[in-house]
Design a protein around this motif. Structure first.
Motif, PDB file in Angstrom:
ATOM      1  N   ASP A  85      41.217  33.742  38.439  1.00  0.00           N
ATOM      2  CA  ASP A  85      40.524  34.916  38.695  1.00  0.00           C
ATOM      3  C   ASP A  85      40.097  34.621  40.302  1.00  0.00           C
ATOM      4  OD1 ASP A  85      40.900  35.777  36.281  1.00  0.00           O
ATOM      5  OD2 ASP A  85      39.031  36.587  35.975  1.00  0.00           O
ATOM      6  N   ASP A  86      40.220  35.986  40.978  1.00  0.00           N
ATOM      7  CA  ASP A  86      39.659  36.038  42.308  1.00  0.00           C
ATOM      8  C   ASP A  86      40.663  35.410  43.402  1.00  0.00           C
ATOM      9  OD1 ASP A  86      37.618  36.889  40.798  1.00  0.00           O
ATOM     10  OD2 ASP A  86      36.672  35.322  40.821  1.00  0.00           O
ATOM     11  N   HIS A 163      43.161  42.918  40.173  1.00  0.00           N
ATOM     12  CA  HIS A 163      41.771  42.490  39.761  1.00  0.00           C
ATOM     13  C   HIS A 163      40.793  43.555  40.455  1.00  0.00           C
ATOM     14  CE1 HIS A 163      38.898  39.917  38.015  1.00  0.00           C
ATOM     15  NE2 HIS A 163      38.501  39.245  39.038  1.00  0.00           N
ATOM     16  N   HIS A 167      36.823  44.083  43.871  1.00  0.00           N
ATOM     17  CA  HIS A 167      36.008  43.364  42.875  1.00  0.00           C
ATOM     18  C   HIS A 167      34.698  44.246  42.553  1.00  0.00           C
ATOM     19  CE1 HIS A 167      34.421  39.844  40.452  1.00  0.00           C
ATOM     20  NE2 HIS A 167      35.561  39.511  40.463  1.00  0.00           N
ATOM     21  N   PHE A 204      34.409  40.636  36.639  1.00  0.00           N
ATOM     22  CA  PHE A 204      33.430  40.444  36.021  1.00  0.00           C
ATOM     23  C   PHE A 204      33.691  39.967  34.520  1.00  0.00           C
ATOM     24  CE2 PHE A 204      31.622  42.856  39.404  1.00  0.00           C
ATOM     25  CZ  PHE A 204      31.259  42.073  40.114  1.00  0.00           C
TER      26      PHE A 204
HETATM   27 ZN   LIG Z   1      36.545  38.269  39.342  1.00  0.00          ZN
END
Ligand SMILES: [Zn+2]
Length: 284
Positions: A85-86, A163, A167, A204
């Protein structure tokens, strides 16, 4: 439980879990591992985790996973998919130095608006949004992957997925702002890298960060939505309520195995139920 206590108890907890698990018949299904930054000092732990996963699971590609969780049954060897993720740049190194060696193809969930920032502006935004202002700092030498690096991963057979644009917590957004945050991320990735974007992971990952209204928007744009709520995925798992296992590479291997094999699933029963209700009531 504190991290130190969890660390100290990892061995005995995992041993106890193995005994309980021996009585379970419903092994199988698909587990999706969620990793975040992979600094150099964590790469040997990542290597060890992959070796461990391969012993007990079929380590599948994102495309195989998409088909597999729709077609899992209790008699099969469990399947596992890695996701990151990210979009941290340390993941690019991990892909080259570890994933390539094991022939692993993974899912990388990224936020286009954060990629487009650089230097100090990017670090500041990552700390505010991805780390949610919890005082966590951007690790030294860390940044987000560039579009060129993401294109390289895509060429190597990995899947780049959405994603959110920046965010943002979807349960706190409404109307066109929510639509832009959700749809804009897939659209920007498709425009930059080509192809279609079928996977979405909501920022999240916890149950308070999602809603039925947000899942309605997600369901119209994307085929699959991955949460951060623990559990395995089965034939009857809703395509918008996909479970996953956040794994901390700094924890002992015994604790990672406990996470991977369902030892923490029990604590997430309520969250799974809520997520399923959101997915069922989503107007997708
Ligand atoms: Zn994330």
């Amino acid at each position: 439980m504190s991290g130190a206590l969890r660390r100290a108890l990892a061995g005995p907890t995992y041993a106890a879990w193995r005994i309980l698990r021996a009585f379970r018949r419903d092994i199988g299904g698909l587990r999706i591992v969620v990793l975040h930054g992979t600094p150099d000092e964590s790469l040997s732990a990542l290597d060890r985790l992959i070796v461990t996963i391969k012993r007990g699971h079929d380590l599948v590609t994102p495309d195989q996973a998409a088909a597999r969780f729709i077609d899992t049954n209790a008699n099969r060897r469990p399947a596992c998919l890695l996701s990151f993720d990210d979009g941290f740049a340390s993941n690019h190194r991990a892909a080259h130095e570890v994933l390539a060696r094991h022939g692993v193809k993974a899912l990388f969930f990224v936020c286009p608006n954060l990629i487009d920032l650089d230097g100090v502006a990017q670090s500041r935004r990552v700390v505010e949004t991805v780390f949610d202002g919890h005082g966590e700092r951007m690790p030294a030498n860390e940044r987000l992957m560039t579009w060129a690096e993401l294109a390289e991963l895509k060429t190597a057979g990995h899947v780049i997925a959405a994603h959110g644009l920046a965010h943002r917590r979807l349960s706190g957004l409404a109307g066109s702002e929510r639509e832009r945050e959700i749809n804009g991320s897939g659209d920007a990735i498709a425009a930059r890298l080509g192809g279609t974007v079928d996977w979405f992971a909501y920022p999240f990952g916890d149950i308070d960060s999602i809603s039925a209204e947000a899942l309605s928007v997600v369901g119209k744009r994307y085929g699959l939505c991955r949460s951060g709520i623990r559990g395995d995925n089965r034939t009857d798992t809703h395509r918008l309520a996909i479970r996953a296992e956040p794994v901390d590479l700094a924890m002992p291997l015994a604790y990672q195995r406990l996470e991977l094999e369902g030892g923490l699933d029990g604590r997430y029963a309520d969250a799974r139920e809520k997520l399923d209700t959101f997915a069922r009531t989503a107007k997708a």
